[in-house]
Design a protein around this motif. Structure first.
Motif, PDB file in Angstrom:
ATOM      1  N   ALA A 148      -2.247  11.266   9.775  1.00 31.82           N
ATOM      2  CA  ALA A 148      -3.005  12.226   8.964  1.00 31.82           C
ATOM      3  C   ALA A 148      -3.531  11.603   7.675  1.00 31.82           C
ATOM      4  N   THR A 149      -2.969  10.462   7.268  1.00 29.99           N
ATOM      5  CA  THR A 149      -3.367   9.700   6.076  1.00 29.99           C
ATOM      6  C   THR A 149      -3.096  10.480   4.781  1.00 29.99           C
ATOM      7  N   ILE A 150      -3.182   9.752   3.671  1.00 29.81           N
ATOM      8  CA  ILE A 150      -2.997  10.330   2.341  1.00 29.81           C
ATOM      9  C   ILE A 150      -4.179   9.903   1.482  1.00 29.81           C
ATOM     10  N   SER A 151      -4.857  10.843   0.894  1.00 30.62           N
ATOM     11  CA  SER A 151      -6.000  10.558   0.017  1.00 30.62           C
ATOM     12  C   SER A 151      -6.292  11.811  -0.817  1.00 30.62           C
ATOM     13  N   PRO A 152      -6.955  11.653  -1.967  1.00 26.70           N
ATOM     14  CA  PRO A 152      -7.339  10.391  -2.616  1.00 26.70           C
ATOM     15  C   PRO A 152      -6.185   9.805  -3.416  1.00 26.70           C
ATOM     16  N   LEU A 153      -6.225   8.515  -3.633  1.00 27.23           N
ATOM     17  CA  LEU A 153      -5.204   7.828  -4.410  1.00 27.23           C
ATOM     18  C   LEU A 153      -5.715   7.578  -5.829  1.00 27.23           C
ATOM     19  N   PRO A 154      -4.868   7.738  -6.817  1.00 27.87           N
ATOM     20  CA  PRO A 154      -5.295   7.492  -8.205  1.00 27.87           C
ATOM     21  C   PRO A 154      -5.592   6.018  -8.457  1.00 27.87           C
ATOM     22  N   GLY A 174       0.813  -1.213   0.000  1.00 24.75           N
ATOM     23  CA  GLY A 174       0.000   0.000   0.000  1.00 24.75           C
ATOM     24  C   GLY A 174       0.843   1.257   0.000  1.00 24.75           C
ATOM     25  N   PHE A 175       1.946   1.257   0.761  1.00 23.98           N
ATOM     26  CA  PHE A 175       2.831   2.424   0.753  1.00 23.98           C
ATOM     27  C   PHE A 175       3.455   2.637  -0.619  1.00 23.98           C
ATOM     28  N   SER A 176       3.879   1.564  -1.264  1.00 21.63           N
ATOM     29  CA  SER A 176       4.495   1.703  -2.582  1.00 21.63           C
ATOM     30  C   SER A 176       3.501   2.260  -3.588  1.00 21.63           C
ATOM     31  N   ALA A 177       2.272   1.732  -3.576  1.00 21.53           N
ATOM     32  CA  ALA A 177       1.261   2.255  -4.494  1.00 21.53           C
ATOM     33  C   ALA A 177       0.989   3.726  -4.236  1.00 21.53           C
ATOM     34  N   THR A 178       0.993   4.126  -2.971  1.00 23.64           N
ATOM     35  CA  THR A 178       0.760   5.530  -2.620  1.00 23.64           C
ATOM     36  C   THR A 178       1.920   6.411  -3.056  1.00 23.64           C
ATOM     37  N   PHE A 179       3.140   5.999  -2.729  1.00 22.65           N
ATOM     38  CA  PHE A 179       4.317   6.823  -3.000  1.00 22.65           C
ATOM     39  C   PHE A 179       4.531   7.027  -4.502  1.00 22.65           C
ATOM     40  N   PHE A 180       4.260   6.021  -5.296  1.00 19.48           N
ATOM     41  CA  PHE A 180       4.504   6.138  -6.728  1.00 19.48           C
ATOM     42  C   PHE A 180       3.390   6.883  -7.463  1.00 19.48           C
ATOM     43  N   SER A 181       2.192   6.915  -6.906  1.00 18.37           N
ATOM     44  CA  SER A 181       1.062   7.435  -7.670  1.00 18.37           C
ATOM     45  C   SER A 181       0.641   8.846  -7.285  1.00 18.37           C
ATOM     46  N   ILE A 182       0.872   9.274  -6.032  1.00 21.11           N
ATOM     47  CA  ILE A 182       0.399  10.603  -5.628  1.00 21.11           C
ATOM     48  C   ILE A 182       1.264  11.687  -6.279  1.00 21.11           C
ATOM     49  N   PRO A 183       0.750  12.910  -6.378  1.00 23.32           N
ATOM     50  CA  PRO A 183       1.495  13.973  -7.066  1.00 23.32           C
ATOM     51  C   PRO A 183       2.811  14.317  -6.386  1.00 23.32           C
ATOM     52  N   VAL A 184       3.700  14.938  -7.163  1.00 20.67           N
ATOM     53  CA  VAL A 184       5.015  15.344  -6.677  1.00 20.67           C
ATOM     54  C   VAL A 184       4.871  16.573  -5.788  1.00 20.67           C
ATOM     55  N   ASN A 185       5.618  16.602  -4.685  1.00 20.84           N
ATOM     56  CA  ASN A 185       5.672  17.764  -3.799  1.00 20.84           C
ATOM     57  C   ASN A 185       6.846  18.640  -4.257  1.00 20.84           C
ATOM     58  N   HIS A 186       6.563  19.647  -5.076  1.00 20.46           N
ATOM     59  CA  HIS A 186       7.623  20.459  -5.666  1.00 20.46           C
ATOM     60  C   HIS A 186       8.375  21.264  -4.608  1.00 20.46           C
ATOM     61  N   ALA A 187       7.704  21.606  -3.512  1.00 20.73           N
ATOM     62  CA  ALA A 187       8.385  22.359  -2.458  1.00 20.73           C
ATOM     63  C   ALA A 187       9.526  21.547  -1.848  1.00 20.73           C
ATOM     64  N   PHE A 188       9.342  20.258  -1.758  1.00 21.49           N
ATOM     65  CA  PHE A 188      10.394  19.399  -1.213  1.00 21.49           C
ATOM     66  C   PHE A 188      11.571  19.303  -2.180  1.00 21.49           C
ATOM     67  N   TRP A 189      11.307  19.066  -3.446  1.00 23.61           N
ATOM     68  CA  TRP A 189      12.383  18.844  -4.409  1.00 23.61           C
ATOM     69  C   TRP A 189      13.129  20.133  -4.769  1.00 23.61           C
ATOM     70  N   PHE A 221      -7.570   0.851  -4.431  1.00 25.40           N
ATOM     71  CA  PHE A 221      -9.025   0.833  -4.602  1.00 25.40           C
ATOM     72  C   PHE A 221      -9.727   1.571  -3.468  1.00 25.40           C
ATOM     73  N   ASN A 222      -9.251   1.407  -2.248  1.00 28.08           N
ATOM     74  CA  ASN A 222      -9.864   2.121  -1.124  1.00 28.08           C
ATOM     75  C   ASN A 222      -9.638   3.621  -1.211  1.00 28.08           C
ATOM     76  N   GLY A 223      -8.594   4.043  -1.922  1.00 30.81           N
ATOM     77  CA  GLY A 223      -8.378   5.467  -2.155  1.00 30.81           C
ATOM     78  C   GLY A 223      -7.750   6.217  -1.002  1.00 30.81           C
ATOM     79  N   ILE A 224      -7.236   5.512   0.006  1.00 28.21           N
ATOM     80  CA  ILE A 224      -6.641   6.175   1.164  1.00 28.21           C
ATOM     81  C   ILE A 224      -5.557   5.278   1.734  1.00 28.21           C
ATOM     82  N   PHE A 225      -4.442   5.909   2.127  1.00 25.10           N
ATOM     83  CA  PHE A 225      -3.371   5.180   2.806  1.00 25.10           C
ATOM     84  C   PHE A 225      -3.365   5.593   4.269  1.00 25.10           C
ATOM     85  N   ASP A 226      -3.753   4.660   5.119  1.00 24.88           N
ATOM     86  CA  ASP A 226      -3.833   4.898   6.560  1.00 24.88           C
ATOM     87  C   ASP A 226      -3.056   3.795   7.259  1.00 24.88           C
TER      88      ASP A 226
END
Length: 453
Positions: A251-257, A102-117, A344-349
């Motif tokens: 805080a979770t991450i959502s929505p997931l693509p 689940g973490f891998s699917a989240t990390f690869f699919s969510i948008p890039v945080n440009h402030a970090f990079w 599929f659940n659309g959230i990483f918790d």
């Protein structure tokens, strides 16, 4: 005398060639006649009736979502059945590998945080990762100093001291960097890549962690292996939960693509139907590969190690290597299934990966279907998940009926029926597993091992 002896002995009649040929023609159809899998047809027919009943009661959108989740759990169950059913390795850490996927699917699919990079944080984090690699390499090199004659006790002391010093240094650097990440950019974000790539990497990540765990723990007996895998799963979950800089923690991450059109594009029913098609194709490919491997020499060797490890070792088989292979393969499937389920659940918790929902439920699926039988595992996964999902609404309806009758007859006024109905699901699953262990200990579709004369 010889004549009397020869006449007193009974004569054996030798069948003529024509008689042998006719007898062979009579026996051949009986030997070649295929047996109809009546048990499988009846069970899957009954399962189809149950699924159609859910469609009619709850609607197609709800039932399709149920089937998608059941198919994801089927992938997890296939991973457990090749570990436990094929090789006799019971893995109680399913939750940890599901969380990694689940973490891998989240990390690869969510948008890039440009402030970090766009800050200096990636470079600082990279130096910390290089320091971790350097510490591991130093400790590994110290353990190999026996080649130059260093005593074992001295090697152990040096390795422990080097590892402890390296750990303290790396942790101090990591805390400094992660504190700045959380205060400046909240978390590192994702990579914005296709979802399916995260699924593949999730399986590879789970397999890599499984290789490390297997290299350390597969020498343990079955009961100690259960404790070790359960503890490691809790460590993985705790790491993901407390790493706010990486996963946002609670805080979770959502929505997931999704890898298919989303409900906002084509509607809930169509989107879920597309997602179901993807998971069904994945199950078909996995089932085909496992079927080929099971009936190949590799599969026979794995079952031989499971049934009699001493005899397999006497035949020159590499027991530890084969056990590690099967453990890694199972972990890969758990990582892929966890990635598909999380997307599929659309959230990483990280707090949502509960042992009851993953470890225990998947175990019940494998036991009910039949350990070591891929077809039985698929049947058990769908049936158990349907029971798990529908036992709540059915229990709630039954409680309302009993409450209505009790209110009319005895003046009952119970409350909080919704939470009680959810708790009834655990009772139903427990009752189900007790009945299976009592009446079908090998599962409803037990493993079929070919017997050779």
């Amino acid at each position: 005398m010889n004549d009397s002896d020869s006449t007193s002995q009974p004569r054996r009649s030798t069948p003529q060639p024509s008689q042998n040929a006719s007898q062979h023609r009579r026996d051949a159809p009986a030997l070649a006649r295929p047996t109809l899998p009546l048990r499988e047809l009846v069970l899957f027919g009954g399962l189809a009736v149950i699924v159609l009943g859910v469609f009619s009661m709850m609607g197609p959108a709800y039932a399709t979502r149920m089937l998608v989740e059941a198919s994801c759990y089927a992938i997890l169950a296939l991973g457990l059945t090749i570990q436990w059913g094929y090789a006799g390795q019971f893995n109680a850490g399913i939750m940890g590998f599901v969380a990694l996927g689940g973490f891998s699917a989240t990390f690869f699919s969510i948008p890039v945080n440009h402030a970090f990079w766009q800050s200096d944080l990636p470079a600082r984090l990279g130096w910390v990762l290089l320091a971790i690699i350097a510490v591991v390499a130093i400790v590994f090199a110290i353990t190999r100093l026996d080649r130059i004659g260093v005593p074992k006790l001295l090697r152990t002391i040096l390795a422990v001291v080097a590892g402890l010093i390296g750990y303290l240094v790396v942790v101090s650097w990591l805390r400094s960097v992660t504190g700045d990440i959380e205060s400046q950019v909240e978390f590192i974000g994702g990579l914005g890549l296709p979802v399916w790539l995260g699924w593949i990497v999730g399986g590879a990540l789970a397999g890599g962690i499984g290789y490390v765990i297997g290299h350390i723990c597969l020498g343990l007996r079955s009961d100690y292996l259960v404790i070790a895998t359960l503890g490691i799963a809790e460590i993985i979950k705790a790491f993901l939960k407390n790493s706010d800089w990486l996963t946002r923690g609670t805080a979770t991450i959502s929505p997931l693509p999704w890898p298919v059109p989303t409900p906002g594009d084509v509607g809930f029913l169509s989107a879920r139907a597309f997602y179901l098609a993807v998971t069904v194709v994945m199950i078909a490919v996995i089932f085909f590969l496992l079927h080929r491997a099971y009936h190949a020499p590799w599969g026979r060797m794995i079952r031989a190690i499971r049934d009699n490890e001493v005899s397999a070792a006497a035949m020159g088989k590499s027991i530890n290597r084969r056990r590690q292979e099967i453990f890694v393969f199972g972990c890969i499937l758990m990582g892929v299934g966890g990635a598909a389920l999380t997307s599929f659940n659309g959230i990483f918790d990280p707090q949502g990966y509960l042992p009851l929902n993953h470890t225990f439920l998947v175990l019940v699926m494998v036991i009910l279907g039949g350990p070591g039988n891929n077809l039985g595992t698929l049947f058990g996964a769908v049936l158990v998940y349907v029971i798990w999902i529908m036992s709540g609404p059915l229990a709630l309806a039954l409680m309302h009926l009993v409450t209505a009758l009790g209110g009319d007859w005895f003046g009952w006024q119970p409350g909080n029926l919704d939470s009680r109905a959810l708790q009834a699901r655990v009772f139903v699953i427990g009752l189900l597993i007790l009945m299976v262990l009592r009446f079908a200990p090998r599962g409803l579709i037990p493993e079929k091992v070919a017997q050779h004369d």
